[in-house]
Motif scaffolding. Structure first.
Motif, mmCIF file in Angstrom:
data_model
loop_
_atom_site.group_PDB
_atom_site.id
_atom_site.type_symbol
_atom_site.label_atom_id
_atom_site.label_comp_id
_atom_site.label_asym_id
_atom_site.label_seq_id
_atom_site.Cartn_x
_atom_site.Cartn_y
_atom_site.Cartn_z
ATOM 1 N N PRO A 121 0.825 -1.211 0.000
ATOM 2 C CA PRO A 121 0.000 0.000 0.000
ATOM 3 C C PRO A 121 0.856 1.256 0.000
ATOM 4 N N GLU A 122 0.261 2.348 -0.403
ATOM 5 C CA GLU A 122 0.980 3.617 -0.416
ATOM 6 C C GLU A 122 1.205 4.104 1.022
ATOM 7 N N PRO A 123 2.199 4.950 1.218
ATOM 8 C CA PRO A 123 2.486 5.422 2.586
ATOM 9 C C PRO A 123 1.277 6.107 3.226
ATOM 10 N N ASP A 124 1.024 5.771 4.487
ATOM 11 C CA ASP A 124 -0.021 6.380 5.297
ATOM 12 C C ASP A 124 -1.420 6.110 4.747
ATOM 13 N N SER A 125 -1.564 5.019 3.984
ATOM 14 C CA SER A 125 -2.877 4.701 3.423
ATOM 15 C C SER A 125 -3.716 3.939 4.442
ATOM 16 N N THR A 126 -5.028 3.961 4.239
ATOM 17 C CA THR A 126 -5.977 3.281 5.115
ATOM 18 C C THR A 126 -6.526 2.056 4.389
ATOM 19 N N ILE A 127 -6.438 0.904 5.031
ATOM 20 C CA ILE A 127 -6.941 -0.343 4.473
ATOM 21 C C ILE A 127 -8.207 -0.710 5.225
ATOM 22 N N ARG A 128 -9.304 -0.893 4.478
ATOM 23 C CA ARG A 128 -10.579 -1.298 5.077
ATOM 24 C C ARG A 128 -10.868 -2.734 4.643
ATOM 25 N N ASP A 129 -10.737 -3.645 5.575
ATOM 26 C CA ASP A 129 -10.977 -5.046 5.258
ATOM 27 C C ASP A 129 -11.499 -5.741 6.505
ATOM 28 N N ILE A 130 -12.580 -6.484 6.333
ATOM 29 C CA ILE A 130 -13.217 -7.128 7.479
ATOM 30 C C ILE A 130 -12.272 -8.127 8.142
ATOM 31 N N GLN A 131 -11.539 -8.895 7.324
ATOM 32 C CA GLN A 131 -10.653 -9.931 7.848
ATOM 33 C C GLN A 131 -9.239 -9.424 8.115
ATOM 34 N N GLY A 132 -8.976 -8.172 7.843
ATOM 35 C CA GLY A 132 -7.655 -7.604 8.094
ATOM 36 C C GLY A 132 -6.598 -8.079 7.109
ATOM 37 N N ASN A 133 -7.003 -8.283 5.862
ATOM 38 C CA ASN A 133 -6.065 -8.768 4.844
ATOM 39 C C ASN A 133 -5.623 -7.637 3.925
ATOM 40 N N LEU A 134 -4.405 -7.744 3.412
ATOM 41 C CA LEU A 134 -3.920 -6.808 2.399
ATOM 42 C C LEU A 134 -2.768 -7.448 1.624
ATOM 43 N N ILE A 135 -2.445 -6.851 0.491
ATOM 44 C CA ILE A 135 -1.357 -7.325 -0.366
ATOM 45 C C ILE A 135 -0.272 -6.256 -0.408
ATOM 46 N N VAL A 136 0.968 -6.662 -0.152
ATOM 47 C CA VAL A 136 2.115 -5.760 -0.225
ATOM 48 C C VAL A 136 2.925 -6.134 -1.457
ATOM 49 N N PRO B 277 4.157 3.650 7.213
ATOM 50 C CA PRO B 277 2.945 3.377 7.990
ATOM 51 C C PRO B 277 1.726 3.106 7.107
ATOM 52 N N PHE B 278 0.810 2.290 7.644
ATOM 53 C CA PHE B 278 -0.518 2.132 7.050
ATOM 54 C C PHE B 278 -1.497 1.899 8.197
ATOM 55 N N HIS B 279 -2.759 2.110 7.913
ATOM 56 C CA HIS B 279 -3.791 2.019 8.946
ATOM 57 C C HIS B 279 -4.808 0.950 8.548
ATOM 58 N N MET B 280 -5.026 -0.001 9.430
ATOM 59 C CA MET B 280 -5.971 -1.083 9.165
ATOM 60 C C MET B 280 -7.283 -0.811 9.896
ATOM 61 N N MET B 281 -8.374 -0.796 9.116
ATOM 62 C CA MET B 281 -9.717 -0.636 9.676
ATOM 63 C C MET B 281 -10.506 -1.891 9.341
ATOM 64 N N ARG B 282 -10.852 -2.641 10.379
ATOM 65 C CA ARG B 282 -11.629 -3.861 10.189
ATOM 66 C C ARG B 282 -13.078 -3.573 10.573
ATOM 67 N N ILE B 283 -13.835 -2.999 9.616
ATOM 68 C CA ILE B 283 -15.215 -2.619 9.882
ATOM 69 C C ILE B 283 -16.143 -3.782 9.548
ATOM 70 N N SER B 284 -17.306 -3.746 10.124
ATOM 71 C CA SER B 284 -18.298 -4.790 9.879
ATOM 72 C C SER B 284 -18.981 -4.561 8.534
ATOM 73 N N LEU B 285 -19.719 -5.587 8.092
ATOM 74 C CA LEU B 285 -20.452 -5.457 6.826
ATOM 75 C C LEU B 285 -21.481 -4.334 6.914
ATOM 76 N N ALA B 286 -22.109 -4.228 8.061
ATOM 77 C CA ALA B 286 -23.120 -3.178 8.215
ATOM 78 C C ALA B 286 -22.482 -1.801 8.123
ATOM 79 N N GLN B 287 -21.265 -1.666 8.711
ATOM 80 C CA GLN B 287 -20.583 -0.375 8.638
ATOM 81 C C GLN B 287 -20.149 -0.064 7.205
ATOM 82 N N LYS B 288 -19.697 -1.071 6.485
ATOM 83 C CA LYS B 288 -19.300 -0.841 5.095
ATOM 84 C C LYS B 288 -20.512 -0.454 4.250
#
Length: 213
Positions: free
Chosen positions: A91-106, A169-180
Motif C-alpha cells: 500500500p501507499e504510505p499512510d494509506s488506510t486499508i478497510r478489510d473485514i478480515q484484516g487482509n492486504l497485499i504488499v 505506515p498504514f492504517h488497518m480498519m476492520r469494519i463490519s459489513l453493516a458499517q461498510k
C-alpha cells in the motif's frame, strides 16, 4: 601326501626370524644348534648362541596428513551488492486499508532486478513476517486494527542486508459489513457482488404497471 619333515625344518628357521623381526623392530636375534641338531632362533641370549645381523627395514612411515586449509575454509563473501532503488508499491504510505478480515497485499519493486541468491524479506512493526523469498508480492492476513509499519529488506546468500526501505505506515480498519454498507450504500447491481450486499437483502423492484381500479 604328507609333507617331508626335513623340508619343513629347512623353512622353520626363516619363519622364526620373520616372527621375531615383526615382534620388535629393535630386538636382537640369536641362533644356536640344540641337542637334537635343530637350529633355533631366539631373542634371548643362549650358551654358544650367535647374534644374527638383521638388515634395517626400508619401510617409510609417512607422516599423518594435515587437513587442507583450502578445503576446510569457507568461501569468503565478496563485496556487498547494492541496489539503486527499492520501495514499496502498495500500500501507499499512510494509506488506510478497510478489510473485514484484516487482509492486504504488499508489493515491492527494485532496480536493478533481484540478483542470484538474493531474497526479499518483509518486516511488520519491526519483526520478520512470513518466509523470505524471491516473489515481490506478500499477502498479509488477519492484521489487527490500528496503525502498523511496513519495511522490505533484500538479503544476500550470506545473510547480509543489501538494501532496506524506511518504515512505511498504514492504517488497518476492520469494519463490519453493516458499517461498510452504511459508508457506501449498496446499489441494485451490486447485490450479490459486494460481500456487504447479499442478494437476500436486495429490495424488491417496483412494478411499472399501475394498479387497475
Amino acid at each position: 601326501m604328507s609333507a617331508n619333515p626335513k623340508h619343513v625344518w629347512l623353512h622353520w628357521p626363516l619363519i622364526c626370524v620373520l616372527m621375531l623381526i615383526g615382534h620388535s623392530a629393535v630386538a636382537e636375534v640369536y641362533t644356536y644348534i640344540d641337542a637334537e641338531g635343530n637350529r633355533v632362533f631366539t631373542d634371548q641370549p643362549h650358551k654358544n648362541a650367535k647374534k644374527v645381523d638383521i638388515a634395517p627395514s626400508n619401510q617409510i612411515r609417512s607422516a599423518p596428513k594435515k587437513p587442507s586449509q583450502a578445503s576446510s575454509a569457507k568461501p569468503k563473501p565478496g563485496p556487498l551488492f547494492h541496489y539503486q532503488l527499492l520501495r514499496i508499491l502498495a500500500p501507499e504510505p499512510d494509506s488506510t486499508i478497510r478489510d473485514i478480515q484484516g487482509n492486504l497485499i504488499v508489493t515491492v519493486t527494485n532496480d536493478p532486478e533481484l540478483q542470484p541468491g538474493h531474497v526479499y524479506r518483509l518486516l511488520l512493526d519491526g519483526k520478520v513476517y512470513g518466509d523470505a523469498g524471491r516473489s515481490p508480492v506478500f499477502p498479509l492476513t488477519n492484521i489487527d486494527r490500528g496503525t502498523h509499519l511496513l519495511s522490505i529488506e533484500i538479503v544476500d546468500q550470506y545473510g547480509r542486508v543489501a538494501e532496506r526501505t524506511p518504515n512505511q505506515p498504514f492504517h488497518m480498519m476492520r469494519i463490519s459489513l453493516a458499517q461498510k454498507r452504511l459508508a457506501n450504500p449498496c446499489k441494485n447491481e451490486e447485490y450479490g457482488v459486494r460481500p456487504e450486499c447479499p442478494i437476500k437483502d436486495k429490495p424488491p423492484e417496483e412494478s411499472s404497471i399501475l394498479p387497475f381500479f
